[in-house]
Scaffold this active site. Structure first.
Site, PDB file in Angstrom:
ATOM      1  CG  HIS A  35      -0.327   0.326   2.437  1.00  0.00           C
ATOM      2  ND1 HIS A  35      -0.985   0.935   3.412  1.00  0.00           N
ATOM      3  CD2 HIS A  35       0.886  -0.194   3.215  1.00  0.00           C
ATOM      4  CE1 HIS A  35      -0.085   1.219   4.600  1.00  0.00           C
ATOM      5  NE2 HIS A  35       1.062   0.286   4.241  1.00  0.00           N
ATOM      6  CB  CYS A  44       4.343   5.152   5.001  1.00  0.00           C
ATOM      7  SG  CYS A  44       5.443   4.100   6.133  1.00  0.00           S
ATOM      8  CG  HIS A  48       5.522   0.791   2.542  1.00  0.00           C
ATOM      9  ND1 HIS A  48       4.533   1.983   2.056  1.00  0.00           N
ATOM     10  CD2 HIS A  48       5.124   0.650   3.642  1.00  0.00           C
ATOM     11  CE1 HIS A  48       3.733   2.269   3.340  1.00  0.00           C
ATOM     12  NE2 HIS A  48       4.224   1.401   4.000  1.00  0.00           N
ATOM     13  CG  HIS A  50       3.537  -3.137   6.250  1.00  0.00           C
ATOM     14  ND1 HIS A  50       4.324  -2.637   7.115  1.00  0.00           N
ATOM     15  CD2 HIS A  50       2.598  -1.875   5.768  1.00  0.00           C
ATOM     16  CE1 HIS A  50       4.363  -1.207   6.833  1.00  0.00           C
ATOM     17  NE2 HIS A  50       3.268  -0.746   6.138  1.00  0.00           N
ATOM     18  CG  HIS A  88       0.679 -12.436  -1.704  1.00  0.00           C
ATOM     19  ND1 HIS A  88       0.203 -13.109  -0.633  1.00  0.00           N
ATOM     20  CD2 HIS A  88       1.988 -12.269  -1.848  1.00  0.00           C
ATOM     21  CE1 HIS A  88       1.488 -13.656   0.052  1.00  0.00           C
ATOM     22  NE2 HIS A  88       2.430 -13.346  -0.784  1.00  0.00           N
ATOM     23  CD  GLU A 132       1.603  -0.374   9.042  1.00  0.00           C
ATOM     24  OE1 GLU A 132       0.313   0.173   8.295  1.00  0.00           O
ATOM     25  OE2 GLU A 132       2.198   0.843   9.431  1.00  0.00           O
TER      26      GLU A 132
END
Length: 149
Positions: A35, A44, A48, A50, A88, A132
């Site tokens: 996202h 951010c 990127h 997580h 994903h 996160e």
């Protein structure tokens, strides 16, 4: 009829439910997603990813098996209604239009689970916690849903 543990020896056709109170059940999931954040000045802001860790806590009264909800039922809700939009995926495209912060996502997940939870034995979502990173999470709890939006 509720039986004290020492009274339960073998099934005799009587109810084996011992706990007469609401019980909370929690299940944890992980998913990987990408996202970026809008209106944010920091790293951010860029695309990127997580490895998220998701905890869903549900409460209810016990059924005749002595369960508030089967862990498998929580897994089914996740697999059918959450995972296809989270795991994903590029969250900015698969979630409703929002800034995909952990705070916004945890509220969306709370609403989705509440919508798909069976309405029996007083089942309700107590909380959803979304990590996160291993040490940073957002949480939404039932008592904070005052407005019922």
């Amino acid at each position: 009829m509720f039986l004290a543990p020492k009274e339960i020896k073998e099934p005799t056709g009587q109810c084996l439910v011992y706990c007469p109170r609401r019980v909370q059940v929690s299940k944890e999931f992980t998913f990987d997603a990408a996202h970026h954040l809008f209106n944010y000045e920091g790293k951010c802001k860029s695309l990127h990813g997580h490895t998220y860790r998701l905890q869903i806590a549900v409460s209810g009264f016990l059924d005749d098996r002595g369960m508030a909800i089967d862990f498998g039922d929580l897994k089914t809700i996740y697999k059918e209604h959450l995972e296809p939009r989270l795991d994903h995926r590029y969250l900015n495209e698969t979630l409703p239009y929002m800034n995909t912060t952990a705070e916004n996502m945890v509220y969306w997940i709370y609403q989705e689970v509440a919508f798909h939870l069976p309405k029996e034995r007083g089942l309700q979502v107590e909380s959803v916690r979304l990590y996160e990173t291993p040490f940073s999470y957002a949480e939404f709890r039932k008592e904070w849903d005052q407005d019922g939006i």
